[in-house]
Design a protein around this motif. Structure first.
Motif, PDB file in Angstrom:
ATOM      1  N   LEU A  12       1.086  -0.861   0.401  1.00  0.00           N
ATOM      2  CA  LEU A  12       0.007   0.077   0.031  1.00  0.00           C
ATOM      3  C   LEU A  12       0.967   1.299   0.520  1.00  0.00           C
ATOM      4  N   LEU A  13       1.920   1.387   0.949  1.00  0.00           N
ATOM      5  CA  LEU A  13       3.211   2.655   0.971  1.00  0.00           C
ATOM      6  C   LEU A  13       3.876   2.357  -0.239  1.00  0.00           C
ATOM      7  N   ILE A  14       4.248   1.787  -1.349  1.00  0.00           N
ATOM      8  CA  ILE A  14       4.867   1.500  -2.587  1.00  0.00           C
ATOM      9  C   ILE A  14       3.269   2.514  -3.459  1.00  0.00           C
ATOM     10  N   LYS A  15       2.495   1.991  -3.146  1.00  0.00           N
ATOM     11  CA  LYS A  15       1.279   2.236  -4.200  1.00  0.00           C
ATOM     12  C   LYS A  15       1.019   3.653  -4.461  1.00  0.00           C
ATOM     13  N   LYS A  16       1.538   3.686  -3.524  1.00  0.00           N
ATOM     14  CA  LYS A  16       0.885   5.664  -2.689  1.00  0.00           C
ATOM     15  C   LYS A  16      -0.783   5.660  -2.274  1.00  0.00           C
ATOM     16  N   LEU A  17      -1.057   4.200  -1.786  1.00  0.00           N
ATOM     17  CA  LEU A  17      -2.315   4.467  -0.821  1.00  0.00           C
ATOM     18  C   LEU A  17      -2.550   4.834   0.450  1.00  0.00           C
ATOM     19  N   TRP A  18      -1.971   6.117   1.057  1.00  0.00           N
ATOM     20  CA  TRP A  18      -1.097   6.011   1.915  1.00  0.00           C
ATOM     21  C   TRP A  18      -2.772   5.774   3.349  1.00  0.00           C
ATOM     22  N   GLY A  19      -4.049   6.337   2.923  1.00  0.00           N
ATOM     23  CA  GLY A  19      -4.905   6.466   3.842  1.00  0.00           C
ATOM     24  C   GLY A  19      -5.405   5.311   4.009  1.00  0.00           C
ATOM     25  N   HIS A  20      -5.362   4.213   3.038  1.00  0.00           N
ATOM     26  CA  HIS A  20      -5.398   2.924   3.293  1.00  0.00           C
ATOM     27  C   HIS A  20      -4.555   1.857   4.108  1.00  0.00           C
ATOM     28  N   ALA A  21      -3.103   2.334   3.516  1.00  0.00           N
ATOM     29  CA  ALA A  21      -1.524   1.896   4.865  1.00  0.00           C
ATOM     30  C   ALA A  21      -2.122   2.637   6.237  1.00  0.00           C
ATOM     31  N   LEU A  22      -2.914   3.845   6.056  1.00  0.00           N
ATOM     32  CA  LEU A  22      -2.980   4.020   7.797  1.00  0.00           C
ATOM     33  C   LEU A  22      -3.835   3.091   8.840  1.00  0.00           C
ATOM     34  N   ILE A  23      -4.870   3.095   7.697  1.00  0.00           N
ATOM     35  CA  ILE A  23      -6.205   2.169   7.945  1.00  0.00           C
ATOM     36  C   ILE A  23      -6.035   1.021   9.011  1.00  0.00           C
ATOM     37  N   VAL A  24      -5.205   0.220   7.288  1.00  0.00           N
ATOM     38  CA  VAL A  24      -4.162  -1.449   7.644  1.00  0.00           C
ATOM     39  C   VAL A  24      -2.906  -0.998   9.000  1.00  0.00           C
ATOM     40  N   ILE A  25      -2.241  -0.173   9.001  1.00  0.00           N
ATOM     41  CA  ILE A  25      -1.832  -0.002  10.094  1.00  0.00           C
ATOM     42  C   ILE A  25      -2.572   0.045  11.822  1.00  0.00           C
ATOM     43  N   SER A  26      -3.179   1.492  11.977  1.00  0.00           N
ATOM     44  CA  SER A  26      -3.921   1.413  12.846  1.00  0.00           C
ATOM     45  C   SER A  26      -4.817   0.246  13.768  1.00  0.00           C
ATOM     46  N   SER A  27      -5.404  -0.613  12.368  1.00  0.00           N
ATOM     47  CA  SER A  27      -5.895  -1.924  12.725  1.00  0.00           C
ATOM     48  C   SER A  27      -5.645  -3.000  13.573  1.00  0.00           C
ATOM     49  N   ILE A  28      -4.089  -3.160  12.634  1.00  0.00           N
ATOM     50  CA  ILE A  28      -3.445  -4.139  13.530  1.00  0.00           C
ATOM     51  C   ILE A  28      -2.583  -3.352  15.208  1.00  0.00           C
ATOM     52  N   ILE A  29      -2.256  -2.293  15.080  1.00  0.00           N
ATOM     53  CA  ILE A  29      -1.590  -2.342  16.200  1.00  0.00           C
ATOM     54  C   ILE A  29      -2.802  -1.984  17.249  1.00  0.00           C
TER      55      ILE A  29
END
Length: 117
Positions: free
Chosen positions: A33-50
């Protein structure tokens, strides 16, 4: 043969996005997600995992650990199923225009077919 959507930007060139499930998106969700510049989606996934990790640490029992593991696996499957469509939307928002949808072996082959036409 796989199906690809090929996009073109006036200054950034061509991009090809595979239609369907993304194994890299499933296996390397946040990095992909970060490589493909999908910042918002990456933030949601990181937050969910945390959040799930904190829940697991707070309850600290086998049943909770199994439930958290299954939920995390579900998140990775969800990303694998949806990430290519998220990428399509992101490319269109960034000014890429859909040129064609076609069959090819790889994304580079799909771009090559469009570039030659």
């Amino acid at each position: 043969m796989k199906t690809f959507k090929v996009f073109k930007h006036p200054t950034l060139g061509y991009r090809a996005v595979k239609v369907g499930f993304s194994w890299p998106g499933f296996l390397f969700s946040v990095i992909w997600l970060l490589i493909k510049k999908l910042w918002g989606h990456a933030l949601i996934v990181i937050s969910s995992i945390i959040l799930l990790t904190l829940i697991e640490m707070f309850f600290d029992n086998t049943q909770t650990s199994v439930m958290v593991l299954l939920l995390e696996f579900g998140i990775y499957i969800f990303v694998g199923v949806n990430c290519n469509e998220w990428r399509v939307t992101n490319l269109q928002e960034r000014g890429f225009e859909l040129i064609d949808t076609l069959q090819a072996e790889t994304s580079n082959a799909a771009i090559g077919k469009i570039a030659k036409a």
